[in-house]
Structures are given as C-alpha cells and as structure tokens.
Design a protein around this motif. Structure first.
Motif, PDB file in Angstrom:
ATOM      1  N   ILE A 108      -7.418   0.869  -0.586  1.00  0.00           N
ATOM      2  CA  ILE A 108      -7.665  -0.571  -0.401  1.00  0.00           C
ATOM      3  C   ILE A 108      -9.109  -0.857  -0.809  1.00  0.00           C
ATOM      4  N   PRO A 109      -9.311  -1.776  -1.766  1.00  0.00           N
ATOM      5  CA  PRO A 109     -10.685  -2.070  -2.177  1.00  0.00           C
ATOM      6  C   PRO A 109     -11.445  -2.837  -1.099  1.00  0.00           C
TER       7      PRO A 109
ATOM      8  N   VAL B  76       0.928  -2.251   5.022  1.00  0.00           N
ATOM      9  CA  VAL B  76       1.785  -3.435   4.924  1.00  0.00           C
ATOM     10  C   VAL B  76       0.918  -4.687   4.880  1.00  0.00           C
ATOM     11  N   TRP B  77       1.411  -5.694   4.183  1.00  0.00           N
ATOM     12  CA  TRP B  77       0.701  -6.977   4.111  1.00  0.00           C
ATOM     13  C   TRP B  77       0.640  -7.598   5.500  1.00  0.00           C
ATOM     14  N   GLY B  78      -0.424  -8.308   5.779  1.00  0.00           N
ATOM     15  CA  GLY B  78      -0.566  -8.976   7.066  1.00  0.00           C
ATOM     16  C   GLY B  78      -1.051  -8.062   8.172  1.00  0.00           C
ATOM     17  N   MET B  79      -1.486  -6.869   7.798  1.00  0.00           N
ATOM     18  CA  MET B  79      -1.960  -5.901   8.773  1.00  0.00           C
ATOM     19  C   MET B  79      -3.466  -6.057   8.941  1.00  0.00           C
TER      20      MET B  79
ATOM     21  N   TRP C 132       3.023 -14.724  13.994  1.00  0.00           N
ATOM     22  CA  TRP C 132       4.406 -14.411  14.337  1.00  0.00           C
ATOM     23  C   TRP C 132       4.668 -12.903  14.386  1.00  0.00           C
ATOM     24  N   CYS C 133       3.670 -12.106  14.040  1.00  0.00           N
ATOM     25  CA  CYS C 133       3.795 -10.647  14.104  1.00  0.00           C
ATOM     26  C   CYS C 133       3.759 -10.191  15.561  1.00  0.00           C
ATOM     27  N   ARG C 134       4.661  -9.306  15.939  1.00  0.00           N
ATOM     28  CA  ARG C 134       4.686  -8.774  17.293  1.00  0.00           C
ATOM     29  C   ARG C 134       4.376  -7.281  17.348  1.00  0.00           C
ATOM     30  N   VAL C 135       4.822  -6.525  16.330  1.00  0.00           N
ATOM     31  CA  VAL C 135       4.601  -5.079  16.306  1.00  0.00           C
ATOM     32  C   VAL C 135       4.429  -4.635  14.856  1.00  0.00           C
ATOM     33  N   ILE C 136       3.447  -3.788  14.601  1.00  0.00           N
ATOM     34  CA  ILE C 136       3.341  -3.053  13.337  1.00  0.00           C
ATOM     35  C   ILE C 136       3.137  -1.600  13.727  1.00  0.00           C
ATOM     36  N   LYS C 137       4.029  -0.752  13.248  1.00  0.00           N
ATOM     37  CA  LYS C 137       3.971   0.654  13.620  1.00  0.00           C
ATOM     38  C   LYS C 137       4.107   1.523  12.372  1.00  0.00           C
ATOM     39  N   ARG C 138       3.246   2.531  12.288  1.00  0.00           N
ATOM     40  CA  ARG C 138       3.215   3.463  11.155  1.00  0.00           C
ATOM     41  C   ARG C 138       3.667   4.838  11.627  1.00  0.00           C
ATOM     42  N   PHE C 139       4.535   5.478  10.809  1.00  0.00           N
ATOM     43  CA  PHE C 139       5.015   6.813  11.115  1.00  0.00           C
ATOM     44  C   PHE C 139       4.721   7.718   9.916  1.00  0.00           C
ATOM     45  N   VAL C 140       4.135   8.853  10.187  1.00  0.00           N
ATOM     46  CA  VAL C 140       3.755   9.796   9.138  1.00  0.00           C
ATOM     47  C   VAL C 140       5.016  10.398   8.503  1.00  0.00           C
ATOM     48  N   ILE C 141       5.012  10.475   7.177  1.00  0.00           N
ATOM     49  CA  ILE C 141       6.071  11.162   6.435  1.00  0.00           C
ATOM     50  C   ILE C 141       5.556  12.570   6.130  1.00  0.00           C
ATOM     51  N   GLU C 142       6.404  13.568   6.317  1.00  0.00           N
ATOM     52  CA  GLU C 142       6.003  14.944   6.005  1.00  0.00           C
ATOM     53  C   GLU C 142       5.448  15.015   4.586  1.00  0.00           C
ATOM     54  N   GLU C 143       4.403  15.782   4.440  1.00  0.00           N
ATOM     55  CA  GLU C 143       3.690  15.863   3.165  1.00  0.00           C
ATOM     56  C   GLU C 143       4.611  16.205   1.993  1.00  0.00           C
TER      57      GLU C 143
ATOM     58  N   GLY D 188      -6.885  -4.086  10.939  1.00  0.00           N
ATOM     59  CA  GLY D 188      -7.218  -2.715  11.314  1.00  0.00           C
ATOM     60  C   GLY D 188      -7.113  -1.805  10.100  1.00  0.00           C
ATOM     61  N   THR D 189      -6.785  -0.561  10.328  1.00  0.00           N
ATOM     62  CA  THR D 189      -6.644   0.424   9.252  1.00  0.00           C
ATOM     63  C   THR D 189      -5.201   0.914   9.225  1.00  0.00           C
ATOM     64  N   PRO D 190      -4.776   1.550   8.127  1.00  0.00           N
ATOM     65  CA  PRO D 190      -3.413   2.085   8.117  1.00  0.00           C
ATOM     66  C   PRO D 190      -3.159   3.066   9.262  1.00  0.00           C
ATOM     67  N   GLU D 191      -4.170   3.804   9.681  1.00  0.00           N
ATOM     68  CA  GLU D 191      -3.989   4.752  10.784  1.00  0.00           C
ATOM     69  C   GLU D 191      -3.953   4.062  12.141  1.00  0.00           C
ATOM     70  N   ASN D 192      -4.516   2.864  12.235  1.00  0.00           N
ATOM     71  CA  ASN D 192      -4.551   2.105  13.487  1.00  0.00           C
ATOM     72  C   ASN D 192      -4.253   0.632  13.196  1.00  0.00           C
ATOM     73  N   PRO D 193      -3.008   0.326  12.781  1.00  0.00           N
ATOM     74  CA  PRO D 193      -2.675  -1.043  12.376  1.00  0.00           C
ATOM     75  C   PRO D 193      -2.566  -1.999  13.554  1.00  0.00           C
ATOM     76  N   LYS D 194      -2.896  -3.252  13.292  1.00  0.00           N
ATOM     77  CA  LYS D 194      -2.768  -4.315  14.291  1.00  0.00           C
ATOM     78  C   LYS D 194      -2.158  -5.543  13.621  1.00  0.00           C
ATOM     79  N   CYS D 195      -1.455  -6.341  14.413  1.00  0.00           N
ATOM     80  CA  CYS D 195      -0.893  -7.583  13.890  1.00  0.00           C
ATOM     81  C   CYS D 195      -2.019  -8.558  13.567  1.00  0.00           C
ATOM     82  N   TYR D 196      -1.882  -9.225  12.447  1.00  0.00           N
ATOM     83  CA  TYR D 196      -2.901 -10.174  12.013  1.00  0.00           C
ATOM     84  C   TYR D 196      -2.405 -11.617  12.078  1.00  0.00           C
ATOM     85  N   TYR D 197      -1.173 -11.854  11.694  1.00  0.00           N
ATOM     86  CA  TYR D 197      -0.640 -13.215  11.637  1.00  0.00           C
ATOM     87  C   TYR D 197       0.097 -13.557  12.935  1.00  0.00           C
TER      88      TYR D 197
END
Length: 191
Positions: free
Chosen positions: A43-44, A140-143, A156-167, A145-154
C-alpha cells in the motif's frame, strides 16, 4: 378501479410487497464474493504512486482462488455454503435470519487440505440486511488500520476479519482470506 389495476394490487399483496406492507420485510443475510481486481501492493503512503500491483483471485471456480471455500452459518439458522453455491458474479445465498441474538460463521479454505480457517460472530438487529463478503487479497477496501490489525472505517461496516493462508497456498506473500460484515438498515440513514 380497472380490472388490470385490481389484478396488479392482488399480485403485489400476494407476494408480500414491502411497498404495501413494510412489516413483511425480513431480516436477512446476503453472502457474496468480492470480484477479482488489481490492488496496489504494498500500500503506497499518502501522496505516493503505487509501484506494484497484485491480482486478487476471488472466483469460486478458480482452484487457486475461492474454489475450496466453505462457510458454516449458525445462530438462528444452520447452513453450509460452498463455492458451488455462488454464481459467476459472486452472488451467493440469501438467508432469512432472526431479528435478535447472534450469528456465527466458520470459514474454511481448502487446497489439498485446509489452508485457512477462522470464525466471526456478530449481534443481529431488527429490519436489517446483512452482507457477508468473502475475499482473497492483501487487504480490503474501506479498511482502517493495517492488514494485520484491520478496523472498520465506514459507518455500515460491522466486522472486518483477516485469516492467514498457509504460505504454500498463497498466490503472493501478502495474500489472506477476508470476511467483511456490513449492516444495511431497511429504513433511514445510518447514524
């Protein structure tokens, strides 16, 4: 009143049209997949121009995308949704849910076994359209914080959750599985 008008009104009444009977509106959960797109990564910083991009892979037919997706929905409803339940545009099932209590979603992504897994839960509200959006991307758009610690920005957002995919199953190093929950009330603006 003409016969055509009476027939139209009778048809609308029979279908429980919300225009004639707003109390007939059901609280529901709409499940969808994000579309595939190019996202700047990393992210720039503000004012900088993106130097590189990644292609998200959110097709339910793509074995390196969301073809191995499985969602188990519980809490007032019990349903298992897989990638085959989504159309080519990423639209999935629409589920009637209770107006109170909470809902729980257990997500799994499989590619020669489970490569990502997690859970989200949220409190339900009356007269609401809930959207659960699934994506495979670095963020994700509208996030906020950071990808590791996302927070709702807009609002109507209630939850944004990130799950690690195996390498070994990632298409690029920053790729993760995301669940977003949005609330869209039937009436009036969100506060």
């Amino acid at each position: 009143m003409s016969m055509r008008c009476l027939a139209t009104l009778a048809g609308l009444a029979a279908t429980g049209c919300s225009i004639l009977n707003p109390s007939a509106i059901d609280t529901r959960l709409e499940i969808e997949l994000s579309g595939s797109e190019q996202l700047a990564w990393p992210i720039p910083e503000e004012g900088e121009i993106a130097q590189s991009f990644v292609e998200t892979r959110n097709s339910p037919a793509d074995p390196s995308g969301l073809a191995g997706l499985e969602l188990q929905v519980s809490g007032g409803t019990g349903l298992t949704v897989s990638a085959t339940d989504f159309d080519a545009n990423g639209k999935g099932p629409i589920i009637d849910v209770p107006e109170s209590g909470s809902i729980h979603v257990h997500v799994r992504l499989r590619q020669d076994g489970v490569v990502a897994e997690g859970r989200v839960s949220w409190a339900l509200a009356r007269d609401a359209i809930w959207t659960l959006r699934v994506s495979r991307s670095p963020y994700v758009w509208g996030m906020d914080g950071t990808p590791e610690n996302p927070k709702c920005y807009y609002p109507w957002c209630r939850v944004i959750k990130r799950f690690v995919i195996e390498e070994s199953a990632r298409n690029y190093p920053a790729e993760a599985l995301w669940l977003e929950v949005e609330l869209h009330p039937w009436e009036g603006p969100l506060e």
